[in-house]
Design a protein around this motif. Structure first.
Motif, PDB file in Angstrom:
ATOM      1  N   THR A 132      -7.503 -95.113  18.804  1.00  0.00           N
ATOM      2  CA  THR A 132      -7.288 -96.004  17.663  1.00  0.00           C
ATOM      3  C   THR A 132      -7.108 -95.236  16.360  1.00  0.00           C
ATOM      4  N   ASP A 133      -7.650 -94.021  16.270  1.00  0.00           N
ATOM      5  CA  ASP A 133      -7.533 -93.306  15.007  1.00  0.00           C
ATOM      6  C   ASP A 133      -6.449 -92.230  15.051  1.00  0.00           C
ATOM      7  N   ALA A 134      -5.412 -92.493  15.818  1.00  0.00           N
ATOM      8  CA  ALA A 134      -4.296 -91.543  15.878  1.00  0.00           C
ATOM      9  C   ALA A 134      -2.988 -92.315  15.759  1.00  0.00           C
ATOM     10  N   TYR A 135      -1.942 -91.650  15.296  1.00  0.00           N
ATOM     11  CA  TYR A 135      -0.627 -92.283  15.258  1.00  0.00           C
ATOM     12  C   TYR A 135      -0.044 -92.303  16.664  1.00  0.00           C
ATOM     13  N   PRO A 136       0.634 -93.376  17.031  1.00  0.00           N
ATOM     14  CA  PRO A 136       1.148 -93.490  18.397  1.00  0.00           C
ATOM     15  C   PRO A 136       2.185 -92.410  18.695  1.00  0.00           C
ATOM     16  N   LEU A 137       2.124 -91.923  19.893  1.00  0.00           N
ATOM     17  CA  LEU A 137       3.082 -90.912  20.339  1.00  0.00           C
ATOM     18  C   LEU A 137       4.375 -91.576  20.767  1.00  0.00           C
ATOM     19  N   SER A 138       5.494 -90.973  20.398  1.00  0.00           N
ATOM     20  CA  SER A 138       6.785 -91.451  20.895  1.00  0.00           C
ATOM     21  C   SER A 138       7.700 -90.246  20.924  1.00  0.00           C
ATOM     22  N   PRO A 139       8.853 -90.383  21.561  1.00  0.00           N
ATOM     23  CA  PRO A 139       9.768 -89.224  21.557  1.00  0.00           C
ATOM     24  C   PRO A 139      10.102 -88.777  20.143  1.00  0.00           C
ATOM     25  N   ARG A 140      10.005 -89.701  19.183  1.00  0.00           N
ATOM     26  CA  ARG A 140      10.382 -89.367  17.820  1.00  0.00           C
ATOM     27  C   ARG A 140       9.423 -88.360  17.181  1.00  0.00           C
ATOM     28  N   ASN A 141       8.135 -88.578  17.354  1.00  0.00           N
ATOM     29  CA  ASN A 141       7.191 -87.707  16.632  1.00  0.00           C
ATOM     30  C   ASN A 141       6.500 -86.681  17.515  1.00  0.00           C
ATOM     31  N   GLN A 142       6.720 -86.757  18.814  1.00  0.00           N
ATOM     32  CA  GLN A 142       6.043 -85.794  19.682  1.00  0.00           C
ATOM     33  C   GLN A 142       6.553 -84.380  19.408  1.00  0.00           C
ATOM     34  N   VAL A 143       5.616 -83.467  19.189  1.00  0.00           N
ATOM     35  CA  VAL A 143       5.986 -82.074  18.971  1.00  0.00           C
ATOM     36  C   VAL A 143       6.548 -81.543  20.282  1.00  0.00           C
ATOM     37  N   LYS A 144       7.842 -81.201  20.241  1.00  0.00           N
ATOM     38  CA  LYS A 144       8.547 -80.881  21.480  1.00  0.00           C
ATOM     39  C   LYS A 144       8.194 -79.500  22.010  1.00  0.00           C
ATOM     40  N   ARG A 145       8.136 -78.561  21.091  1.00  0.00           N
ATOM     41  CA  ARG A 145       7.838 -77.195  21.495  1.00  0.00           C
ATOM     42  C   ARG A 145       6.423 -76.880  21.063  1.00  0.00           C
ATOM     43  N   ARG A 146       5.816 -75.901  21.724  1.00  0.00           N
ATOM     44  CA  ARG A 146       4.501 -75.446  21.298  1.00  0.00           C
ATOM     45  C   ARG A 146       3.569 -76.628  21.159  1.00  0.00           C
ATOM     46  N   HIS A 147       3.351 -77.314  22.284  1.00  0.00           N
ATOM     47  CA  HIS A 147       2.492 -78.508  22.262  1.00  0.00           C
ATOM     48  C   HIS A 147       1.129 -78.207  21.674  1.00  0.00           C
ATOM     49  N   ASP A 148       0.688 -76.956  21.845  1.00  0.00           N
ATOM     50  CA  ASP A 148      -0.634 -76.580  21.320  1.00  0.00           C
ATOM     51  C   ASP A 148      -0.688 -76.683  19.808  1.00  0.00           C
ATOM     52  N   ARG A 149       0.475 -76.766  19.159  1.00  0.00           N
ATOM     53  CA  ARG A 149       0.479 -76.845  17.700  1.00  0.00           C
ATOM     54  C   ARG A 149       0.552 -78.284  17.190  1.00  0.00           C
ATOM     55  N   GLY A 150       0.586 -79.266  18.081  1.00  0.00           N
ATOM     56  CA  GLY A 150       0.785 -80.654  17.664  1.00  0.00           C
ATOM     57  C   GLY A 150      -0.505 -81.448  17.542  1.00  0.00           C
ATOM     58  N   PHE A 151      -0.617 -82.227  16.485  1.00  0.00           N
ATOM     59  CA  PHE A 151      -1.777 -83.087  16.250  1.00  0.00           C
ATOM     60  C   PHE A 151      -1.264 -84.454  15.796  1.00  0.00           C
ATOM     61  N   TYR A 152      -1.971 -85.501  16.204  1.00  0.00           N
ATOM     62  CA  TYR A 152      -1.522 -86.841  15.853  1.00  0.00           C
ATOM     63  C   TYR A 152      -2.631 -87.698  15.245  1.00  0.00           C
ATOM     64  N   ASP A 153      -3.839 -87.154  15.194  1.00  0.00           N
ATOM     65  CA  ASP A 153      -4.960 -87.952  14.686  1.00  0.00           C
ATOM     66  C   ASP A 153      -4.850 -88.154  13.178  1.00  0.00           C
ATOM     67  N   HIS A 154      -5.343 -89.310  12.741  1.00  0.00           N
ATOM     68  CA  HIS A 154      -5.259 -89.649  11.313  1.00  0.00           C
ATOM     69  C   HIS A 154      -5.908 -88.574  10.446  1.00  0.00           C
ATOM     70  N   ALA A 155      -7.071 -88.067  10.866  1.00  0.00           N
ATOM     71  CA  ALA A 155      -7.809 -87.129  10.013  1.00  0.00           C
ATOM     72  C   ALA A 155      -6.955 -85.899   9.700  1.00  0.00           C
ATOM     73  N   THR A 156      -6.335 -85.333  10.725  1.00  0.00           N
ATOM     74  CA  THR A 156      -5.524 -84.124  10.509  1.00  0.00           C
ATOM     75  C   THR A 156      -4.281 -84.441   9.686  1.00  0.00           C
ATOM     76  N   VAL A 157      -3.587 -85.505  10.052  1.00  0.00           N
ATOM     77  CA  VAL A 157      -2.349 -85.867   9.347  1.00  0.00           C
ATOM     78  C   VAL A 157      -2.649 -86.189   7.877  1.00  0.00           C
ATOM     79  N   HIS A 158      -3.667 -86.986   7.634  1.00  0.00           N
ATOM     80  CA  HIS A 158      -3.954 -87.394   6.254  1.00  0.00           C
ATOM     81  C   HIS A 158      -4.433 -86.217   5.418  1.00  0.00           C
ATOM     82  N   ARG A 159      -5.246 -85.363   6.019  1.00  0.00           N
ATOM     83  CA  ARG A 159      -5.772 -84.210   5.268  1.00  0.00           C
ATOM     84  C   ARG A 159      -4.628 -83.321   4.768  1.00  0.00           C
TER      85      ARG A 159
END
Lengths: 245, 245
Positions: free
Chosen positions: B11-38
């Motif tokens: 509930t506290d993350a932005y929904p994943l879709s092909p549009r925002n999913q980090v395609k490469r280097r998945h280890d570098r991708g974050f979708y939670d509100h806290a990280t994105v907002h910070r």
């Protein structure tokens, strides 16, 4: 350096069109090569906009300039690059934030900044010689002469790196540098106003903890010293690699 | 703080879709509100991408966040705003450059960075109450409580300022922070490698030379002090204005 907008249709300026003409605050618009290139060369980071199925994307990436051509790169698998190989329209933007401006009314709050928007058609660099030169410039434009000291790239690494190029078709620079600029009558008000400078600077270089004994920092990295403005180091490096071009 | 990609559909993350999913280097991708907002709250400058007649534009502008809504503004006459009033798709991106990374081969040259791409549909704020609140936040989100001390905006100024808002529909953060990361066997080579930190800092505030006698810098600007990281001052200001929201 300053070229007035009305003088901009000269051989050393980017052509004006509705696309790149600065619509508001004409006094902030510049189109001459010298101003546009100087701002581009002061940055490593740009933002590239492109469109996939009507959806705009804005991807931050590293880039460099060679004449009136801009280059950037990435994994051959990346979404951005997979969608910029068929002659897609792109806009590459660079922005420098120079200050925050606190005025005597909300409307005149502003910032000093220098920005460039460059328009063109992206293409995948497939010519082997252009790609090889670009992969050298990708390192040496930022760190002059460094490629010669590195472990050579493997065929697999070269294959995994896509280089995208774009001839600048139109470009504009927009510059605000006047600090606090209030309405005449507002200067009579007892309200505090200031300009807060903003600078992007280099910290102290951190050598890799796994360096072999006796491996020293090369003199060619001298431009990157603690406390220096990033943009000055980047301009020096561009100048060194392209001999001022 | 870190939320693994596989945990992101909470509930506290932005929904994943092909549009925002980090395609490469998945280890570098974050979708939670806290990280994105910070990361969003640490920046004043963003780049907004939008499309006019198939041409993408990438415009640097100032923005702020209120919950999961992003706001930006400009002259009612500007091209960007005139073209974002009919529910256009946009992508708003923020990038922080943290270091330049010099590795032992060209391929591993990189940079540490933190970036957010946020997707949504832009709309012109026409509701008078939302616009009034936004025009206050436009100043006070950066300089808490400042609006109360300013000359009031005129009807003409309010009319001349358009405010655009966008509910974040998808967003992703991408973070690299590992410094030099060479191939295992390359650490055996006598090649120099380092990380050069990059910081965006505040300079010494420059009071307007036309201040009236006795007008002092308000304590509420204390977050903006010489040598501080811009991002820390901006986060403090966001926290102060929105009480941590």
């Amino acid at each position: 350096m300053r070229t007035a907008v009305t003088d901009a249709v000269t051989t050393d300026a980017y052509p004006l069109s509705p696309r790149n003409q600065v619509k508001r605050r004409h006094d902030r618009g510049f189109y001459d090569h010298a101003t546009v290139h100087r701002l581009l060369d002061a940055s490593m980071l740009c933002h590239v906009s492109y469109v996939i199925d009507g959806q705009p994307y804005c991807t931050p990436t590293f880039f460099w300039r060679e004449g009136s051509k801009l280059y950037w790169h990435g994994s051959s698998a990346s979404r951005m690059l997979r969608n910029q190989t068929g002659g897609e329209r792109v806009c590459l933007t660079v922005a420098h934030l120079d200050s925050l401006v606190l005025a005597r009314c909300g409307f005149n709050h502003s910032a000093d900044y220098r920005a460039v928007m460059a328009f063109g058609t992206a293409y995948l660099v497939t010519d082997a010689i252009e790609k090889e030169r670009a992969l050298v410039a990708m390192v040496d434009r930022f760190f002059p002469e460094r490629t010669a000291s590195l472990r050579q790239s493997t065929v697999q690494e070269i294959k995994a790196t896509s280089v995208i190029a774009m001839e600048i078709e139109q470009a504009s620079a927009k510059i605000r540098s006047k600090g606090v600029a209030d309405d005449d009558e507002d200067y009579e008000l007892p309200i505090y106003a200031e300009r807060i400078p903003v600078r992007t600077v280099l910290g102290r270089p951190e050598p890799c903890p796994r360096l072999l004994d006796g491996v020293e920092r090369p003199a060619s990295l001298g431009a990157y010293s603690e406390g220096r403005l990033l943009e000055d180091a980047l301009r020096d490096a561009h100048f060194a690699h392209y001999a001022g071009g």
